[in-house]
Write an enzyme that holds these catalytic residues in place. Structure first.
Site, PDB file in Angstrom:
ATOM      1  N   ALA A  35       0.837  -1.200   0.000  1.00 52.38           N
ATOM      2  CA  ALA A  35       0.000   0.000   0.000  1.00 52.38           C
ATOM      3  C   ALA A  35       0.872   1.252   0.000  1.00 52.38           C
ATOM      4  O   ALA A  35       1.985   1.239   0.526  1.00 52.38           O
ATOM      5  CB  ALA A  35      -0.903   0.006   1.230  1.00 52.38           C
ATOM      6  N   ASP A  36       0.364   2.345  -0.592  1.00 53.54           N
ATOM      7  CA  ASP A  36       1.020   3.638  -0.432  1.00 53.54           C
ATOM      8  C   ASP A  36       0.168   4.497   0.499  1.00 53.54           C
ATOM      9  O   ASP A  36      -0.879   4.063   0.978  1.00 53.54           O
ATOM     10  CB  ASP A  36       1.285   4.312  -1.790  1.00 53.54           C
ATOM     11  CG  ASP A  36       0.002   4.626  -2.546  1.00 53.54           C
ATOM     12  OD1 ASP A  36      -1.079   4.659  -1.924  1.00 53.54           O
ATOM     13  OD2 ASP A  36       0.087   4.837  -3.766  1.00 53.54           O
ATOM     14  N   SER A  37       0.621   5.725   0.764  1.00 57.40           N
ATOM     15  CA  SER A  37      -0.067   6.545   1.767  1.00 57.40           C
ATOM     16  C   SER A  37      -1.510   6.854   1.354  1.00 57.40           C
ATOM     17  O   SER A  37      -2.401   6.950   2.198  1.00 57.40           O
ATOM     18  CB  SER A  37       0.708   7.837   2.022  1.00 57.40           C
ATOM     19  OG  SER A  37       0.953   8.502   0.811  1.00 57.40           O
ATOM     20  N   LEU A  38      -1.719   6.976   0.051  1.00 63.25           N
ATOM     21  CA  LEU A  38      -3.080   7.240  -0.429  1.00 63.25           C
ATOM     22  C   LEU A  38      -3.978   6.019  -0.225  1.00 63.25           C
ATOM     23  O   LEU A  38      -5.166   6.149   0.097  1.00 63.25           O
ATOM     24  CB  LEU A  38      -3.025   7.623  -1.912  1.00 63.25           C
ATOM     25  CG  LEU A  38      -4.175   8.443  -2.475  1.00 63.25           C
ATOM     26  CD1 LEU A  38      -4.383   9.736  -1.707  1.00 63.25           C
ATOM     27  CD2 LEU A  38      -3.926   8.760  -3.944  1.00 63.25           C
ATOM     28  N   ASP A  39      -3.391   4.824  -0.400  1.00 63.33           N
ATOM     29  CA  ASP A  39      -4.153   3.592  -0.130  1.00 63.33           C
ATOM     30  C   ASP A  39      -4.617   3.551   1.316  1.00 63.33           C
ATOM     31  O   ASP A  39      -5.738   3.130   1.613  1.00 63.33           O
ATOM     32  CB  ASP A  39      -3.292   2.352  -0.408  1.00 63.33           C
ATOM     33  CG  ASP A  39      -3.024   2.142  -1.891  1.00 63.33           C
ATOM     34  OD1 ASP A  39      -3.943   2.358  -2.689  1.00 63.33           O
ATOM     35  OD2 ASP A  39      -1.890   1.773  -2.228  1.00 63.33           O
TER      36      ASP A  39
END
Lengths: 78, 245
Positions: A35-39
């Protein structure tokens, strides 16, 4: 496995498009599930909707693993 | 091309000169609109003049709570929000040395902070839908500066930088964030200028004339369209060539 855990894992699988067997309680959203921060923002929004809980930003920052999410939701859902 | 049928849009400052042209342009391409403005009567009259099934959401953009409520209201009424147009803007011109704190604050609050609040709120439903188009109306003055407009130029340059940051944050979710920068546009304000001043203005414009609201609307329609999905973080200058940036 608790009902909360089932529903949390289902959301994680749907949102991150990962294999269900990778979504263990210990799995870190970023390190293990890609995951990235937006996820993370999206996951928190999805948890809030699914469980009718409010997850403020300072709490959301501490949710880094699947278990963190399950614990927070179990402690705060009405 | 640029068919907006089935899409919904929120347009701020919609009863003004450029804003009304943008709203008409989006509606003409098939979008269903929530139009916003600070003067409820003027806004309702404009909404009625649009025909169709559009709605009016009056809002004072200097009131943070009202601004934060605007996108949820639009989503509740329209069912979804595909397009956000931050068009509303105010001027409080003064030489910097004479500029009062309120003149600075008011311009930054309405032109820049309200736009940020609206994009922040709109990002949620757009992220969920995996689609969004944000277009903010900036100004050539944000790039070139203009004496007497330190506040306005700062707010408009601020929109450009903010849009570039948000474009990077949201690109992976198929949400584009762009700006349109009008030059001198024909309006009630420019119509009132003396002929000599108008002539001096147009002399600086290679196209030889002021622009119209429709020129801006066409640029907004393009950036709001599905076809512009690969364009993000950009500023489209619509100024008859008066500044080539």
């Amino acid at each position: 496995m608790s009902e909360t855990a089932d529903r949390v894992k289902k959301i994680v699988v749907e949102h991150l498009g990962v294999e269900a067997d990778k979504v263990t309680e210990q799995a870190s959203f970023i390190d293990d599930l890609g995951a990235d921060s937006l996820d993370i923002v999206e996951l928190v929004m999805a948890f809030e909707e699914e469980f009718g809980v409010e997850i403020p930003d300072d709490a959301a920052e501490k949710i880094t693993t699947v278990q963190d999410a399950i614990t927070y939701i179990d402690e705060h859902k009405s | 091309m640029f068919d907006l049928t089935g899409m919904t849009a929120l347009v701020t400052g919609a009863s003004g000169g450029i804003g009304s042209a943008i709203a008409r342009g989006l509606a003409a391409q098939g979008a269903r609109l929530a139009v916003s403005g600070s003067n409820a009567d003027k806004l309702e009259a404009f909404r009625a003049s649009l025909g169709g099934d559009h709605l009016a959401l009056p809002c004072d953009l200097s009131d943070a709570a009202g601004v934060d409520a605007l996108v949820p209201q639009a989503v509740a009424a329209l069912g979804r929000l595909d397009i956000l147009v931050n068009n509303a803007g105010v001027t409080r011109d003064n030489l910097a040395m004479r500029m009062k704190d309120e003149e600075w604050d008011q311009v930054i609050r309405v032109n820049l902070e309200a736009a940020f609040r609206l994009i922040r709120a709109a990002a949620k439903p757009m992220m969920k839908a995996r689609f969004g188009r944000v277009v903010s109306i900036t100004s050539v003055v944000g790039q070139t500066g203009n004496p007497g407009q330190a506040n306005y130029a700062a707010s408009k340059a601020g929109l450009v930088g903010m849009s570039k940051a948000l474009a990077q944050e949201l690109a992976s979710r198929n949400i584009t964030v762009n700006c349109v920068a009008p030059g001198f546009i024909r309006s009630a304000m420019t119509d009132g200028l003396p002929e000599a001043q108008k002539a001096a203005l147009t002399q600086r414009i290679p196209a030889g004339d002021l622009g119209t609201g429709d020129d801006i609307a066409a640029a907004v329609v393009y950036l709001a369209s599905r076809e512009a999905g690969y364009v993000t973080g950009q500023t489209l200058h619509v100024n008859g060539g008066m500044a080539m940036i």
